[in-house]
Write an enzyme that holds these catalytic residues in place. Sequence first.
Site, short mmCIF file in Angstrom:
data_model
loop_
_atom_site.label_atom_id
_atom_site.label_comp_id
_atom_site.label_asym_id
_atom_site.label_seq_id
_atom_site.Cartn_x
_atom_site.Cartn_y
_atom_site.Cartn_z
CG ASP A 203 -2.05 0.95 1.12
OD1 ASP A 203 -2.31 1.45 0.00
OD2 ASP A 203 -2.70 1.24 2.15
NE ARG B 211 -7.98 0.64 5.31
CZ ARG B 211 -7.65 1.92 5.51
NH1 ARG B 211 -7.84 2.47 6.70
NH2 ARG B 211 -7.17 2.65 4.54
CG ASN C 266 -7.85 -2.02 -5.80
OD1 ASN C 266 -6.86 -2.73 -5.61
ND2 ASN C 266 -8.21 -1.11 -4.90
#
Length: 253
Positions: free
Chosen positions: A33, A207, A81
């Site tokens: 990420d 997360r 996504n």
Amino acid sequence: MNFISNFLSSILTPQVSDLQKGNIPQHVGIIMDGNGRWAAKRHLPRIAGHRAGVEVMRQVITTSVEVGIKYLTVFAFSSENWDRPEHEVNFLMDLFVDTLNRELGSLNSNGVNVKLIGSRKKTPDKVLDCFKNAEHITAGNKTMVFNIAINYGSRGEIIEAVKKIGTECKAGQVEVENINEDLFSKYLYTSHCPDPDLIIRTSGEYRMSNFLLWQSAYAELYITKTLWPDFSKKHYLKAIQNYQKRNRRFGKV
Ligand code: FPP
């Protein structure tokens, strides 16, 4: 001064030889990420972050093989996504195809067995065809399994598994009484892998983002603020060293 800083960085930077040989995670999962933020910080388009991210992934694969990790799973594109701008989605699909075609020879000669995990439903044919070829060519490789999660979402994966088991129950191929955790795991995209031992997430978000939810029940989590394109071999070894200090109890005392 230079000598001192080089000396300090050499003792502070983890090396592969610093790792405990008998405690290497068998399966590492990575949520890569922060590509967009990395690009924004440099006033570059988001796709520049993804391009830089590929180089990092390459280094992580090489280090994984060097360290002796047997299964590596990277989250390249989630089932959520698709809602990104169309040009970014198209760019990523082309990037997957181009990268895999370019790296296939090197992955194969390093004994890496490539696998696509995720739902096949929306994934473009060019991506599916490219992976089919890579899976075929690398099928016999034993050094490391490299799962690339594209159009992957853990909840969707679990629903697909439930539907398959339900269909087989109706057809009399599976007895309801025989459904247990081991059987269920065999219906997931990761049926060829043990559960992950370590999940790394870059960019400081705490997360799971629908990644390997069932499989990560007892995984150790490692979150770093480092954005994916800045994640280097040093960061990866630090994550593994950190994992090696954990006391894994699997719910026992
Ligand atoms: C998340 O960052 C990253 C992605 C959605 C794409 C990751 C893909 C690669 C690194 C290329 C991998 C290549 C192959 C062949 C598998 P983000 O865009 O969510 O970043 P942000 O949170 O900063 O916006």
